[in-house]
Each structure stands twice: as C-alpha cells, then as structure tokens.
Design an enzyme around this catalytic site. Structure first.
Site: not given
Length: 471
Positions: A155, A282
């Site tokens: 999960h 980035k």
C-alpha cells in the site's frame, strides 16, 4: 485500375481509395511480401505451373524491387491499395507477362497473413533480445546491490525490510515470464498459411510444404479457412507486449518514486534524465514516466484487435485489414521501452545510505515483535493486538517501535525479555527470512543463481533462434 476491376462497371468513389488502403501501414512488410512471392514463384515453377524462365524473371524483378524500396527509390502509389498490389504492379511493369503469372494459386488473403506471420516472428525475436538486455542489467544491479536494504512496502507504506537485490529480482522473474510469452508468440506465428488461397485452397497442385520450408516456417496450417482467418498469433504477440509493458510501467513508477527528493534511493544518470524549460534545478525522470505512459497504448493495441476479431464470421473480412498497425506499434513500443529501461538501470547510482536511513521509519520490526510473542506461546491474533498498542505508543512518542524502552515492552506483556532487541534488529530480521524465495542473503543468493541460470537458458535459446531467417 484495381486488380479486381473486371467485375465492376465503374470505379470506386475517390474518397474510398484512401479510406480503404492499407499501404501506409503494410508497406513496412515489403521484405516479407517479396520473400513470400519469391518462395511462391519458385514453388510454382517446381510444380510445373509456370515456366522456370518466368520464375527466374519474377525472382530477379522482385530482388530489384526490394533493392529500390530499401534505397528509397521506389515511391508507392496509394492507388495500389496495399503492399501486395504495389509490388505485383511494379513487378509486371518490369518483367511483363511473367509478373502477371505470379498470383497463380494464391489470394491476397493467404498472402497478407503470410507476410504478417513472418513479421510477427521477427518482432517476437527482437522483443526477446531486448528482454534479455533488461534482465541482464537487472541481474547485474542485483549482484552489485550486495547487502543493501530498503523498506519493503505494501500500500506504499513501510512494511518489512528486504534486500534491494531481492526487490530487483522480482522484476527479473516478471521479465522471465515475459520472455516465455514472447517465445510462445513466436511459436504461434511459426506456421504457414500460404497455399490456402482465398479460403478453400486451390485446384493448382501447390506444394505448401515447399513454400513453408523456404520461408522458415515450422509447419503448414491444416485448415484453409483457419489459415486465412486466424489472428490468434497476433493476439498472443500483443498480449505478451501488454503484460511486459505493464511490468515496465510498474518498474517505471518505482524509478520515479526512488529518484524523487522524498525518497532519494537512486540517482538517474544525466543520459536518462531531462531538465525543465523554466526551472533550472530540475532533473526529471521523463523516460521512466514515458515508459509508464506507453503502457496504455500497448494495452489499447491489444483491446483493439480483440474487439475487431470478436464478431467476425469465417473466413476473411475486410475488418482484418486493421490487424497489423496495432501489432507493429505494440512490439516496437515495448522493444524501445525495454532498451531504454535497460539503459536507466545500468547507469543509475544507488544511494544505499538513503535506503538505510528510510528503515528507521514505519516500524518495520513490528511483525517480528509479534512473532517473538508467538514463539513464547501467545496466539498470533493476541500478539498482533499487543504490538499494535506498542506501535500506537511509539507514534505518541514520535519514535519508531525499535526505540521504545524495554520497560514499555514489559508493560505490554510479561513475555517480553531483554532479548527482544534481536527482534528489533533490522539486519537480523532480513537474515531470518530464510524460506525459499525469502529475502535473507543466503536465500537471495540461491534465488539469484536460479534467475541467472534461467537467463542463460533463454540466452541459449535465442542463439538458436538467431539461425532462423528473418524477412
């Protein structure tokens, strides 16, 4: 003038010419079409159906056409409708009547699916080769990982510690199954429909086994109706592609997560990253994202062919002209994705310290604490509840369960002793998973040897397939 125009008093509406043409797609199969025509002509001559002189002229003409197409000298005319008519029309222009005799005893129905099966075999081989490349990269990465550990998750929540090599080997096994599906797709395509003609066979004394052998097919298809109407082999290829694309998408998602600042488990090389047009800082995992995104189109290719085939009566229907574009797209997309993923894996930097640091969050020892109580006589469900309360206490103290004082453990159950510290040691927890397929170093080493052995078997099988001629 269409090859079938004798039956008609007027030509097709202009708008239907482009709509009905498959040439923009099946021109990619020109090598397969020419190989099939050469084999068919040789067989016709061997059976005395056409003269040896005509067969020689056809062969020479086809070889010249192939050279010109490869060199970009031959421009296709959409009026030819498909690659079969384009090649035959050009052949007749070059060698005259001999070219007009080539189509004796065959139909575009068996001709088209022969081309497609030859292409499917070649595509499956390319996919298997690319599959081996990524498996090799992952095996190398697993070997290099050594005793590096990271939080195993369910999960997307921290669950139990595992070796990084163990995690990588899970993808090796997925790809091993993908290889088997790709090989099955190759085998499914490895049967010749040539000689089935339109649907019922032909009255000419064709030798189907001769053309099958000439084209490298393992067998001929037994039923002429099935020969021209079957596209199961393409469904097999597209299914193999779709499952593999799904596996690559899952790995791509993990790479996106692992390379983020929040995780920092890996650093991608500059060669497999991109920047931003506005934000200079980035470094984006664009190619992992693109692999993840391409999964959708590959699954779509499979669904398209399934839906196309689902309601078709025997034998050939024009709907089946839509069989090739998706298969070509799926195979090429997955081949590229496998190659790019192999490059990413083989050039990334593993940040083992960040993985280790992440182990301090998420109470990864909780299951082993419960197992400690079980081994001291407590039923598991009761132990589960006790440890759940300990986790809650740790959360209230803003610490990990492994940081709780021994007094807290003893207050929760008098079964806890000072040896509970071993159940809290994450390396010991990893080492305890010794069952076959588990994450203990010895179990992972044994698993690695099995995965490597299977890789070598598949590599050897590819070496044998390399002897099979591609058209």
């Amino acid at each position: 003038m269409a090859l079938w125009s004798g039956r008609f008093e007027e030509g097709a509406a202009p708008v239907t010419q482009e709509f009905g043409a498959s040439l923009p797609v099946d021109k990619a199969l020109y090598r397969q079409d020419i190989a099939g025509s050469k084999a068919h002509a040789a067989m016709l001559a061997a059976q005395g159906i056409i003269s040896k002189e005509d067969a020689a002229a056809i062969r020479d003409g086809l070889e010249g056409i192939e050279e010109d197409i490869t060199a970009g000298k031959l421009v296709f005319d959409i009026a030819d409708e498909d690659i079969h008519m384009a090649v035959e029309s050009e052949l007749t222009r070059r060698v005259g009547e001999a070219g007009a005799r080539l189509h004796t005893g065959r139909s575009r129905n068996d001709q088209a699916v022969t081309d497609t099966r030859l292409a499917a075999k070649a595509l499956a081989k390319r996919l298997m080769h690319a599959n081996l490349g990524l498996r090799c990269a992952l095996l190398d990465a697993a070997a290099e990982a050594g005793d590096t550990v990271l939080p195993g998750m369910t999960h997307l929540q921290h669950a139990q510690p595992v070796l990084f090599a163990h995690h990588l080997l899970a993808y090796v096994w997925m790809l091993t199954r993908d290889f088997a599906r790709m090989r099955a797709a190759f085998d499914a395509a490895d049967a010749s429909p040539l000689g089935a003609a339109a649907l019922a066979g032909t009255s000419y004394p064709l030798d189907r086994h001769m053309t099958a052998e000439e084209l490298g097919f393992a067998q001929v298809i037994e039923n002429s109706l099935d020969a021209v109407s079957d596209r199961d082999f393409l469904l097999d290829l597209e299914y193999a592609c779709a499952v593999c694309a799904m596996h690559l998408s899952r790995l791509g998602e993990e790479i996106v997560l692992w390379s983020s600042q929040e995780f920092g488990f890996i650093t991608l090389s500059d060669a497999f990253s991109t920047g931003s047009s506005i934000m200079p800082q980035k470094k984006n995992p664009d190619f992992a994202e693109l692999i993840r995104g391409k999964c959708g189109r590959v699954v779509g290719d499979l669904v398209q062919l399934l839906v196309t085939m689902k309601g078709l009566p025997l034998a050939y229907n024009k709907d089946m002209q839509e069989d090739k574009e998706g298969a070509l797209d799926a195979a090429r997309t997955v081949e590229q994705s496998l190659t790019v993923m192999a490059g990413m894996v083989s050039t990334w930097t593993v940040n083992a310290d960040r993985m280790r640091a992440a182990m301090d969050r998420g109470h990864l020892a909780a299951t082993d604490v419960a197992d400690y109580l079980v081994k001291h006589g407590m039923p598991f469900r009761e132990a589960h509840a006790v440890v759940g309360h300990l986790v809650l206490e740790a959360e209230k103290r803003s610490c990990d369960i492994s940081e709780l004082p021994i007094e807290v453990f003893k207050a929760a159950s008098d079964l806890f002793g000072r040896d509970i510290t071993r159940a809290l040691d994450l390396d010991a927890i990893v080492a305890a998973r010794t069952t076959e397929g588990g994450t203990a170093p010895a179990a992972v080493e044994a698993q690695f040897r099995r995965a490597r052995a299977r890789y070598l078997v598949d590599e050897s099988s590819m070496a044998l397939l390399s002897a099979v001629i591609d058209f």
